[in-house]
Design a protein around this motif. Structure first.
Motif, PDB file in Angstrom:
ATOM      1  N   ILE A 275      -7.991 156.051  85.784  1.00  0.00           N
ATOM      2  CA  ILE A 275      -8.598 155.168  85.275  1.00  0.00           C
ATOM      3  C   ILE A 275      -8.371 153.927  86.004  1.00  0.00           C
ATOM      4  O   ILE A 275      -7.212 153.490  85.947  1.00  0.00           O
ATOM      5  CB  ILE A 275      -8.184 154.992  83.641  1.00  0.00           C
ATOM      6  N   ARG A 276      -9.193 153.195  86.352  1.00  0.00           N
ATOM      7  CA  ARG A 276      -9.069 151.767  87.192  1.00  0.00           C
ATOM      8  C   ARG A 276      -9.283 151.007  86.238  1.00  0.00           C
ATOM      9  O   ARG A 276     -10.547 150.702  85.918  1.00  0.00           O
ATOM     10  CB  ARG A 276      -9.706 151.656  88.360  1.00  0.00           C
ATOM     11  N   LYS A 277      -8.510 150.192  85.629  1.00  0.00           N
ATOM     12  CA  LYS A 277      -8.546 149.170  84.707  1.00  0.00           C
ATOM     13  C   LYS A 277      -8.973 147.761  85.227  1.00  0.00           C
ATOM     14  O   LYS A 277      -8.217 147.321  86.263  1.00  0.00           O
ATOM     15  CB  LYS A 277      -7.456 149.049  83.677  1.00  0.00           C
ATOM     16  N   THR A 278      -9.904 146.994  84.804  1.00  0.00           N
ATOM     17  CA  THR A 278     -10.106 145.589  85.254  1.00  0.00           C
ATOM     18  C   THR A 278      -9.082 144.700  84.550  1.00  0.00           C
ATOM     19  O   THR A 278      -8.930 143.648  85.036  1.00  0.00           O
ATOM     20  CB  THR A 278     -11.559 145.007  85.066  1.00  0.00           C
ATOM     21  N   ASP A 279      -8.650 145.233  83.470  1.00  0.00           N
ATOM     22  CA  ASP A 279      -7.723 144.512  82.571  1.00  0.00           C
ATOM     23  C   ASP A 279      -6.407 145.048  82.351  1.00  0.00           C
ATOM     24  O   ASP A 279      -6.060 145.828  81.316  1.00  0.00           O
ATOM     25  CB  ASP A 279      -8.331 143.706  81.379  1.00  0.00           C
ATOM     26  N   PRO A 280      -5.496 145.476  83.281  1.00  0.00           N
ATOM     27  CA  PRO A 280      -4.592 146.326  83.196  1.00  0.00           C
ATOM     28  C   PRO A 280      -3.396 145.961  81.924  1.00  0.00           C
ATOM     29  O   PRO A 280      -2.682 146.822  81.460  1.00  0.00           O
ATOM     30  CB  PRO A 280      -3.867 146.604  84.563  1.00  0.00           C
ATOM     31  N   GLU A 281      -3.292 144.928  81.765  1.00  0.00           N
ATOM     32  CA  GLU A 281      -2.389 144.377  80.782  1.00  0.00           C
ATOM     33  C   GLU A 281      -2.724 144.912  79.179  1.00  0.00           C
ATOM     34  O   GLU A 281      -1.718 145.133  78.512  1.00  0.00           O
ATOM     35  CB  GLU A 281      -2.311 142.741  80.667  1.00  0.00           C
ATOM     36  N   LYS A 282      -3.997 145.215  79.014  1.00  0.00           N
ATOM     37  CA  LYS A 282      -3.973 145.865  77.716  1.00  0.00           C
ATOM     38  C   LYS A 282      -3.391 147.159  77.481  1.00  0.00           C
ATOM     39  O   LYS A 282      -3.083 147.650  76.454  1.00  0.00           O
ATOM     40  CB  LYS A 282      -5.538 146.020  77.549  1.00  0.00           C
ATOM     41  N   TRP A 283      -3.042 147.797  78.646  1.00  0.00           N
ATOM     42  CA  TRP A 283      -2.470 149.140  78.443  1.00  0.00           C
ATOM     43  C   TRP A 283      -0.948 149.409  78.737  1.00  0.00           C
ATOM     44  O   TRP A 283      -0.407 149.973  78.633  1.00  0.00           O
ATOM     45  CB  TRP A 283      -3.294 150.185  79.516  1.00  0.00           C
ATOM     46  N   ALA A 284      -0.667 148.145  79.195  1.00  0.00           N
ATOM     47  CA  ALA A 284       1.002 147.888  79.746  1.00  0.00           C
ATOM     48  C   ALA A 284       1.795 148.068  78.607  1.00  0.00           C
ATOM     49  O   ALA A 284       2.826 148.505  78.638  1.00  0.00           O
ATOM     50  CB  ALA A 284       1.180 146.523  80.348  1.00  0.00           C
ATOM     51  N   LYS A 285       1.313 147.823  77.302  1.00  0.00           N
ATOM     52  CA  LYS A 285       2.011 148.096  76.250  1.00  0.00           C
ATOM     53  C   LYS A 285       2.212 149.506  75.662  1.00  0.00           C
ATOM     54  O   LYS A 285       3.180 149.831  74.695  1.00  0.00           O
ATOM     55  CB  LYS A 285       1.574 147.150  74.994  1.00  0.00           C
ATOM     56  N   ILE A 286       1.375 150.387  75.989  1.00  0.00           N
ATOM     57  CA  ILE A 286       1.237 151.826  75.900  1.00  0.00           C
ATOM     58  C   ILE A 286       2.655 152.454  76.348  1.00  0.00           C
ATOM     59  O   ILE A 286       2.595 152.570  77.348  1.00  0.00           O
ATOM     60  CB  ILE A 286      -0.035 152.505  76.360  1.00  0.00           C
TER      61      ILE A 286
ATOM     62  N   ASP B 126       0.796 156.923  83.536  1.00  0.00           N
ATOM     63  CA  ASP B 126       1.479 156.521  84.599  1.00  0.00           C
ATOM     64  C   ASP B 126       0.729 155.314  85.392  1.00  0.00           C
ATOM     65  O   ASP B 126      -0.192 155.637  85.891  1.00  0.00           O
ATOM     66  CB  ASP B 126       1.908 157.687  85.570  1.00  0.00           C
ATOM     67  N   GLU B 127       1.226 154.095  85.389  1.00  0.00           N
ATOM     68  CA  GLU B 127       0.488 153.096  86.114  1.00  0.00           C
ATOM     69  C   GLU B 127       0.789 152.625  87.357  1.00  0.00           C
ATOM     70  O   GLU B 127       2.313 152.605  87.820  1.00  0.00           O
ATOM     71  CB  GLU B 127       0.654 151.566  85.005  1.00  0.00           C
ATOM     72  N   HIS B 128       0.035 152.445  88.335  1.00  0.00           N
ATOM     73  CA  HIS B 128       0.224 151.884  89.703  1.00  0.00           C
ATOM     74  C   HIS B 128      -0.688 150.888  90.185  1.00  0.00           C
ATOM     75  O   HIS B 128      -1.958 151.295  90.215  1.00  0.00           O
ATOM     76  CB  HIS B 128       0.324 153.306  90.533  1.00  0.00           C
ATOM     77  N   ARG B 129      -0.492 149.656  90.164  1.00  0.00           N
ATOM     78  CA  ARG B 129      -1.327 148.627  90.323  1.00  0.00           C
ATOM     79  C   ARG B 129      -2.632 148.619  89.802  1.00  0.00           C
ATOM     80  O   ARG B 129      -3.703 148.589  90.457  1.00  0.00           O
ATOM     81  CB  ARG B 129      -1.657 148.641  91.977  1.00  0.00           C
ATOM     82  N   GLY B 130      -2.545 148.612  88.430  1.00  0.00           N
ATOM     83  CA  GLY B 130      -3.981 148.480  87.738  1.00  0.00           C
ATOM     84  C   GLY B 130      -4.567 149.941  87.639  1.00  0.00           C
ATOM     85  O   GLY B 130      -5.682 149.911  86.988  1.00  0.00           O
TER      86      GLY B 130
END
Length: 185
Positions: free
Chosen positions: A97-108, A114-118
């Protein structure tokens, strides 16, 4: 006897070289087996006419890939459900999933995410077992990719194994014929 085995082997090598250009056995099918690729389309889903929508792109091994216009609070599982789920070849353990607003999922907090640069790699099966599927709210212009499952054996290895087993079968058959023909003389 040996000349017959050599001729048989040459016929096999000629046949094998003619099909070796195909990457998979599926490429050797008949014309009736040819299927057109899944066409991307646009889908609109809403509960009421005044509901604001976001666009989400869904690509890869899903039944209905395309652009989905869905309500703002739609989660990933809902979009995949609207798309008819993954195909039989879809790998839900590596959804990207490429998020345009990755901050929304940062809390999960989840081992399945697994996150890498959005861009997030998600083991959707594991996440659903944990019960965190509702937290995966999508944003406008998010991109979801469901990759195809990778086979355990590559087509090249399968060809090599087939070739070796056929050659061994021919050689062993020749040896057995030779052995039993000398015993009967």
């Amino acid at each position: 006897m040996i000349k017959k085995l050599v001729k048989l082997f040459m016929v096999f090598v000629t046949f094998w070289s003619s099909i070796s250009g195909a990457n998979t056995l599926g490429e050797l099918g008949s014309i009736g087996d040819i299927k057109s690729p899944a066409q991307a389309s646009e889908y609109i889903f809403r509960s009421s006419p005044k509901e604001s929508l976001i666009s989400v792109q869904l690509l890869g091994a899903v039944q209905k890939p395309g652009v989905y216009y869905v309500p703002t609070n739609t989660d990933l599982v809902k979009v995949l459900t609207l798309a008819g789920g993954s195909t039989n070849g879809g790998d839900l353990s590596e959804v990207m999933i490429r998020k345009t607003d990755p901050e929304k999922w940062a809390k999960i907090q989840s081992k399945a995410l697994d996150e890498h640069r959005g861009t997030y790699e998600l083991d959707l099966q594991e996440l659903l077992k944990e019960g965190n599927g509702d937290n995966l709210k999508l944003s406008h212009d998010d991109l979801i990719y469901v990759p195809p499952k990778e086979s355990m054996v590559s087509p090249e290895v399968a060809k090599t194994i087939t070739l070796v087993s056929v050659v061994m079968s021919i050689a062993l058959t020749g040896l057995l014929i030779s052995k039993y023909s000398h015993e009967n003389e």
